[in-house]
Structures are given as C-alpha cells and as structure tokens.
Design an enzyme around this catalytic site. Structure first.
Site, mmCIF file in Angstrom:
data_model
loop_
_atom_site.group_PDB
_atom_site.id
_atom_site.type_symbol
_atom_site.label_atom_id
_atom_site.label_comp_id
_atom_site.label_asym_id
_atom_site.label_seq_id
_atom_site.Cartn_x
_atom_site.Cartn_y
_atom_site.Cartn_z
ATOM 1 N N GLU A 246 0.851 -1.259 -0.068
ATOM 2 C CA GLU A 246 0.018 0.168 0.132
ATOM 3 C C GLU A 246 1.107 1.185 0.064
ATOM 4 O OE1 GLU A 246 -1.566 3.377 0.946
ATOM 5 O OE2 GLU A 246 -1.332 2.583 2.957
ATOM 6 N N CYS A 280 -1.718 8.260 4.695
ATOM 7 C CA CYS A 280 -1.947 8.069 3.237
ATOM 8 C C CYS A 280 -3.381 8.261 2.589
ATOM 9 C CB CYS A 280 -1.712 6.379 3.069
ATOM 10 S SG CYS A 280 -2.573 5.323 3.899
#
Length: 493
Positions: A246, A280
């Site tokens: 990720e 994020c």
C-alpha cells in the site's frame, strides 16, 4: 526504553552494538528510547526463528491459534491508555488520534479472532455426482511486515493478526521513528504466550534484507511509492515470493453544487489536517464546484485558521507536529512549488516559531487555489503534510476528470445530496476507498484497505489480507468404485 529485538521469544541486543534513538517530534529534547541498528545476522536469526516455528504453528488448530490472539487482545485492552500515550509521544499525532490508533489495532485483533470459528473454505459441486470438491486455504510460510510510523500500532496489527491466525509466522520491521511502539507490541505478544518464533520484531534499517531473504515467502508493506516499487521489483525476481504494498495517495474531497456545506467544510478539514496531513488517505486536493466555491472557500479558510496546533498530549489540540526535520523540509518545498506553479495562496502556512513550538516540528496549514493543470507537480504528487489545494470545477464530469488526473488512486470522498451523482463518483473515479458525505479518512478493519494505480498492488490489507497470506487449494474426493472424469474425458485404456 532500552529497546531490543524480539527474536524466537527472547528480547536480544543487536549483533553490531550500534543503536539509534527515537525522539518525541513535539519535543526533540525528549529521547523516548534507544534501539539496535540490526544487521544481516539479526535478520537471518529472525527468519530462522520464524521458519523453525512455522511447522508447529501451522499444525495447531486454527481455533487454538485464535485463542493466543484473544489472550493478546485482552492484554492490549487493559493497556490501552498506556499504549495510546506512547503512540502520541512517539509519532506526534493528537492523543485522541493516538487512542483511535490503538482502538483500531484492537479491533483488528477482535475481528480476526471472531473469524476462527466461522466457515473457512467452501464445498463446491463437481460435474461428477460421485465426487466432492472442496476449496481450502493453506498458510504461505514466513511473512515480513514492513510498517510506517504514522499508524505505529494499528498497521502492524493489520498485518500480524491475519497472518498468524492463518498459520504463518511473522517478522515485523517497524519504522525507526516509532520503534518504542513496536517494542511495546512485542512485549504484549510475549505476555500473551505466543510460541517462540511466531512473532518476531527486528528494529533498524533492515527492511531490504528481509525482502531479499530467500526464506521469506510474503512481504507486506505500507509506506511510500518509491520504497514499495522497489520491493515489487525485488520480489518479482523470486519464483515463490509475493508482496502486497500500500503506497500512498493523492486523495481528494469532491464538493458538488448541492453539497451540505456544514458537512463539506468539516469533512475537508478532517481529511486535510488530521494527523497533520500525514495519512496515506489524507486529502491534499479539494475539488469544488464553482457555483459554491466562494462560500465553501470562505468557511474552510475561517475554520482552518481556528485549528489549534500544539502539544499532542493536550486533549484540545487538533494538530500536532510533523514527524521530523526532513518532513518539514519536504512540505516547505511543496509550498514553494505551489507558488512557482501559479497558486493563489489563501492561507500561508509553514514552520511555526515561538516558545510553544521551538523544540518540535510544528507547521501550520498551507492552503491555495489553483486551476487543474496536468503538468502541475503539486496537484499530482503526494506531499504528506498540512498542504491542500482548492481546485474549481464547472460540473461533475470535470470533477471526475480532475480526481482521476493523478497516478494515485487510494481514497475518494464526495459531498452531495444527490444519490445519482454519488453513484457517478462511485463508478467513474479510480480509488480503493470511497466515501459519501464523509472525510477521506476513517477506514474500518472489516473492510478492505488498499488502492489502485500507484497506490497499491491490488491486494488490499485489513480484512482482505487473508487472500495474501494464504493460498487456496482445491481438494477433490472420488466416492465411486471407478474413475469418472470431468469434461467427458474418457478413461478407457
């Protein structure tokens, strides 16, 4: 804290004797702990321990493995506030967020434990009535979990819990910035009585060594695109290794012309500035319909200027520091770049000075308006700080085009009262996490977490990590007295 590595059920010093410090980003005079800078030897020891423990661990009942996790969960619940305070002191996010980080990690433990007595496979009909066909899952082996500093408790548990319950063994390589929190996870795993080698923690700059180790079967990574892309390239060179990465985002809140502005402004503030923009899933783009631009912009700037910045242990503080000096320099470069690219600055943020801020890495929000430009770097690259652009659009088609005009595709939020418009965003925007009338942050553990394009490898974490750390096997049993084949294949000789 005089930290150590945790290998084969024992807390041990690093082989080199070299150590590094973890400091409080809100007060850099405060050293929270020192930790070993691990070497090849330490990594090899951890991998050997995990490999040796694997056979015995995978042979345990899945329910029994879950019971170890339940014991771990109960200890974490009892230590919730202690861990929360440590998370906040070490990574700088507000104590409310520190507690949420710990709660999310505990939720992951609870979710995974709750699956151990649930169906775990499928019975599938065969073409041949005398056959039974089954789909089963098997663990993959040794898992390396390489985790970031911004969620130092939750993200490691996202990766550890599904891995160990499915029968894998794990080596956690945390960020150097949050080594104390990782050490605390090891302490609680030790107290829970996990067998030696099932969960290991190796500190310091050794992630590259773990990724390349031939006895590591799965690499789980959360962090930057640059590092994740390097991991993907390394893993591609092995025939029996895989990775799930990720790798950040350039997320956006889309505010359409029918938006409830109370929701829109609050969602934008939370998306842009929680954790000082260092998630994020943080939104560094606010894509706003020109019909409501003026009103939205006025209210957003007014609220931004009221944000309380300071000691993250203060319950009333909204924004703490960024993580380190390098982060302040990166954000400042992007602030300057926005000016160079023609932005109209609406809130001129930057480093904060004065007595409350002089010992930490405190920055105020930088907000600007800019027309979308495919050549703009500030509108396409991840900044990871309190830096946000307001981008005007004339309609929903342009909003979708602007949202997709980046190499990332992690989180998307739309603020609208029209379910048809929400469906357009849902279907046409490129993302892994989507929200309606909510911020771009706030993932829950029972949902998949991951993105598309540069944001991920298409193998999300959280609840869906089971598909990464196991492989599905087909098991077919013939109950007839002779062989009968599918597809009409003859067996006559």
């Amino acid at each position: 804290m005089e930290g150590k590595n945790y290998i084969n059920g024992i807390f041990v010093n690093g082989s080199s004797g070299d150590r590094f410090e973890s400091r409080n980003p809100a007060n850099t005079d405060e050293v929270l702990g020192t930790f070993p800078s691990s070497t090849d030897k330490d990594v090899n020891n951890a991998v050997s321990a995990a490999k040796a423990a694997y056979q015995g661990w995978k042979c345990l009942s899945r329910i029994k493995r879950g019971e170890y996790l339940d014991a771990f969960t109960q200890l974490l619940k009892a230590g919730h506030e202690e861990i929360s305070q440590l998370v906040t002191r070490e990574c700088g996010k507000g104590i409310v967020e520190g507690r949420a980080d710990v709660t999310e990690g505990i939720h992951m433990c609870q979710y995974v434990f709750g699956t151990v007595r649930m169906p775990h496979g499928d019975v599938i009909d065969s073409e041949i009535p005398e056959k039974d066909a089954f789909l089963r899952r098997k663990p993959k082996g040794v898992v390396a979990a390489i985790t970031p500093w911004n969620f130092p408790f939750a993200i490691p548990l996202w990766l550890i819990c599904p891995s160990v319950v499915e029968g894998n063994t794990v080596i956690l390589k945390p960020s150097r910035e949050t080594a104390c929190t990782a050490h605390k996870i090891a302490e609680y795993a030790h107290k829970a009585g996990f067998p030696p080698g099932v969960i290991n923690v190796v500190q310091g700059g050794c992630g590259d060594l773990l990724v390349k180790h031939p006895d590591v079967h799965v690499v789980l990574f959360v962090g930057s695109n640059d590092v994740g892309s390097g991991i993907k390239q390394i893993v591609a060179g092995f025939r029996d290794k895989m990775c799930a990465c990720e790798m950040g985002g350039k997320n956006a809140v889309i505010v359409l012309d029918d938006a409830n502005l109370d929701i829109a402004v609050n969602a934008a503030i939370i998306s842009a500035f929680k954790t000082s923009g260092q998630r994020c899933t943080s939104a560094s783009r606010l894509i706003v319909h020109e019909k409501i631009l003026s009103n939205f912009e006025k209210r957003f700037i007014e609220l931004t200027k009221r944000i309380k910045i300071g000691n993250p242990l203060d319950e009333t503080v909204f924004m703490g520091p960024v993580i380190n000096q390098a982060a302040t320099e990166k954000v400042a470069r992007y602030n300057d770049l926005a000016r160079e690219e023609g932005a109209e600055v609406l809130c001129n943020g930057g480093m904060l000075v004065g007595e409350p801020f002089k010992k930490g890495y405190f920055m105020s929000p930088f907000v600007y308006r800019m027309e979308n430009n495919p050549k703009s770097r500030v509108l396409r690259e991840e900044v990871f700080g309190p830096h946000v652009a307001i981008i005007p659009v004339k309609d929903i088609d342009e909003a979708i085009g602007v949202y997709n005009d980046t190499d990332y595709g992690l989180s998307c939020a739309v603020i609208t009262e029209d379910y048809r418009k929400a469906k357009r965003i849902r279907d046409d925007c490129e993302y892994g996490l989507g929200y309606v009338n909510l911020p771009t942050i706030g993932a829950e553990v029972h949902l998949p977490f991951g993105g598309v394009k540069k944001s991920g490898t298409g193998l999300p974490s959280a609840s869906t990590l089971i598909d990464v750390v196991t492989h599905r096997t087909a098991w077919t049993v013939n109950h007839a007295k002779k062989i009968k084949m599918a597809q009409g294949l003859t067996v006559k000789l």
